[in-house]
Design a protein around this motif. Structure first.
Motif, mmCIF file in Angstrom:
data_model
loop_
_atom_site.group_PDB
_atom_site.id
_atom_site.type_symbol
_atom_site.label_atom_id
_atom_site.label_comp_id
_atom_site.label_asym_id
_atom_site.label_seq_id
_atom_site.Cartn_x
_atom_site.Cartn_y
_atom_site.Cartn_z
ATOM 1 N N THR A 215 -43.945 15.820 -10.553
ATOM 2 C CA THR A 215 -42.817 15.646 -9.706
ATOM 3 C C THR A 215 -41.731 15.690 -10.040
ATOM 4 N N THR A 216 -41.322 15.179 -11.187
ATOM 5 C CA THR A 216 -40.073 14.813 -12.166
ATOM 6 C C THR A 216 -39.563 16.170 -12.419
ATOM 7 N N LEU A 219 -38.752 18.235 -9.410
ATOM 8 C CA LEU A 219 -37.018 17.643 -8.695
ATOM 9 C C LEU A 219 -36.153 18.346 -9.702
ATOM 10 N N SER A 223 -33.032 20.799 -7.881
ATOM 11 C CA SER A 223 -32.254 20.081 -7.434
ATOM 12 C C SER A 223 -30.713 20.638 -7.514
ATOM 13 N N VAL A 383 -43.048 14.927 -2.220
ATOM 14 C CA VAL A 383 -41.543 15.008 -1.977
ATOM 15 C C VAL A 383 -41.493 15.805 -0.644
ATOM 16 N N THR A 394 -33.917 16.217 -1.466
ATOM 17 C CA THR A 394 -35.273 15.694 -1.419
ATOM 18 C C THR A 394 -35.636 14.171 -0.817
ATOM 19 N N ARG A 431 -36.080 8.132 -8.026
ATOM 20 C CA ARG A 431 -36.109 9.494 -8.614
ATOM 21 C C ARG A 431 -36.169 10.525 -7.476
ATOM 22 N N ILE A 432 -37.063 10.386 -6.351
ATOM 23 C CA ILE A 432 -37.173 11.515 -5.542
ATOM 24 C C ILE A 432 -36.217 11.393 -4.426
ATOM 25 N N SER A 434 -32.786 12.137 -3.103
ATOM 26 C CA SER A 434 -31.341 12.551 -3.613
ATOM 27 C C SER A 434 -30.297 12.494 -2.548
ATOM 28 N N LEU A 476 -34.212 11.256 -14.047
ATOM 29 C CA LEU A 476 -34.686 12.693 -14.195
ATOM 30 C C LEU A 476 -34.883 12.977 -15.336
#
Length: 492
Positions: A215-216, A219, A223, A383, A394, A431-432, A434, A476
């Protein structure tokens, strides 16, 4: 069936290069060492086993303290004795599914009736599999491809019989969930070979243009995307039953092509890798209700090398059918894939998208892609991706079937683990998400989940405040692994 290039592909080279006359390797033979053993873990396991043996010897004299209320213990005992009930974790969503055994059994038998994937056999093939594996390993040992330690690792002495079970997909159908087939190959004759193969091939998976690690990684890649078209569609695709639908010969051919093109191994080493992979795929057997089966197509979920094998096959699929497609260059802003889950941004009409999807999903008999699209928001992994003007935002996504399965605060786990859980999950939220305005309510929702599981309010609030003040950009960044030297000692 091999992958064949479509008519509009500009590359007319053959699908798979000849398996001869290759460049000498630069990788040393030590590559073929068995997977690393973690001595500190092995030492800990030995201490636990010794303590359990002591408890077993003293079981008639010691008093056992229950960690569950009497009513719950009694209910668990009754459920364990109920032969007509099956209890399994849900395939997705962290829930627990209680099913009638007859429904669970009927679903497995339905899948096993597919003779294109499974073939019943009238005997236990362990003996012949052991002889075949020993022949492959002994030849590699004599040629100096693998050391003796690896040869001993690859042929286990007392392997377990692989067994089949399924995980119910309640997110697909609540009343009659289809099952995701899993072959438990732990300690089987195939597991050492599958582990070695995964170590040898895993780094090739990252070479795919669409590769998503987690997932990171996803992202970070979405982004900074800027959408330049008003006709943008958010699109996800998913391969139906990829693991069991990969044609075995075509899948092995993809690995052969990868090994040839990278020239990382000598011809003899490549022959050994392919022979070992062929053994794991073609001789894969399992047991269900006293009946043995061979899996004659694809790879079994539960096999260590299965994800890498699937990723490399999908890399080849995309190279042949997706990237050369004229519409790919004309309408696709980005294309990312996590094993068999695909996300892309389509900057064309819905009709063009449907035409493109129809072309690639009918390109081979093995790959069937589901399709979902929306002009405002769509979910991918965990996400929720949204379009806001020309930007992508996100948010955290949870499936409707998700349950609050966080460990209870009073569970019998190490205190350090219990107390660190709120921090790790709150960091995941930060983190997810935004959108700065969405962060406080999402952190509050996650905090409430921990409070519902009995976590002290001051502990949860302290973690929430720390994470709220932590810059999202810090979360991130992929940090290198810490190099520690652990030591295990016997307790006094």
């Amino acid at each position: 069936m091999e992958l064949e290039r479509p008519a509009w592909t500009t590359d007319n080279s053959s699908t798979f290069s000849p398996f001869l006359s290759r460049i000498k390797p630069y990788r040393p033979p030590s590559t073929f060492s068995p997977p690393k053993r973690y001595d500190v873990v092995e030492e800990f396991i030995q201490h636990v086993q010794q303590d359990l043996k002591k408890l077993e010897d003293r079981s008639s004299t010691i008093k056992v303290r229950r960690n569950l209320p009497f009513g719950q213990s009694l209910a668990i005992k009754k459920l364990s004795q109920d032969k007509n009930t099956i209890i399994k974790p849900a395939d997705k969503g962290s829930g627990i599914v209680i099913m009638n055994k007859s429904d669970y059994r009927d679903e497995i038998l339905r899948q096993l009736s597919d003779t294109g994937v499974y073939c019943p056999i009238d005997h236990d093939p362990l003996g012949e599999c052991t002889r075949e594996l020993s022949s492959i390993v002994n030849s590699a040992l004599q040629e100096g491809i693998i050391p003796k330690k690896t040869a001993e690792f690859l042929v286990p002495n007392h392997p377990r019989i692989p067994v089949l079970y399924t995980l119910p997909k309640v997110h697909k159908n609540w009343e009659h969930p289809p099952g995701r087939p899993i072959v438990s190959g732990c300690d089987s004759i195939f597991q050492p070979a599958a582990k070695l193969l995964d170590g040898l091939l895993r780094h090739y998976a990252k070479n795919g243009k669409s590769y998503i690690q987690d997932t990171t990684d996803f992202l970070n890649k979405v982004s900074n995307l800027i959408i330049e078209s008003d006709k943008c569609l958010l699109v996800t695709m998913d391969v139906s039953s990829l693991y069991t639908n990969i044609p075995t010969e075509a899948g092995i051919g993809c690995i052969q092509k990868t090994l040839f093109e990278t020239a990382e191994y000598s011809p003899a080493e490549q022959d050994f890798i392919l022979a070992l992979l062929s053994f794991v795929l073609k001789r894969n057997y399992f047991l269900f209700e006293e009946q043995f089966y061979f899996q004659v197509s694809g790879t079994a979920m539960g096999c260590n090398v299965a994800p890498t094998f699937a990723i490399l096959y999908m890399n080849e699929f995309e190279d042949h059918f997706v990237y050369p497609h004229p519409m790919y260059h004309q309408f696709i802003k980005c294309w990312f894939r996590y094993i068999d889950d695909i996300f892309c941004i389509w900057q064309g009409t819905k009709e063009d998208l449907l035409s493109f999807h129809q072309t690639i999903t009918t390109a081979t008999d093995s790959i069937s892609l589901s399709l979902e699209y929306d002009d405002k928001e769509i979910s991918f992994l965990d996400v929720l991706i949204k379009v806001r003007g020309n930007n992508i935002t996100t948010d955290l996504y949870t499936k409707p079937t998700d349950k609050n399965s966080l460990l209870k605060f009073n569970s019998f786990h190490p205190p350090g683990l219990i107390r660190s859980l709120p921090r790790s999950q709150l960091m995941r939220v930060k983190r997810i998400v935004s959108d700065p305005d969405a962060i406080p309510p999402r952190l509050s929702e996650m905090s409430q989940k921990f409070l519902d599981r009995g976590y002290p309010k001051p502990l949860v609030q302290a973690h929430t405040q720390k994470i709220f003040n932590l810059p999202r950009t810090n979360l991130l960044v992929s940090r290198p692994p810490k190099h520690r030297v652990p030591i295990t000692v016997s307790h006094v």
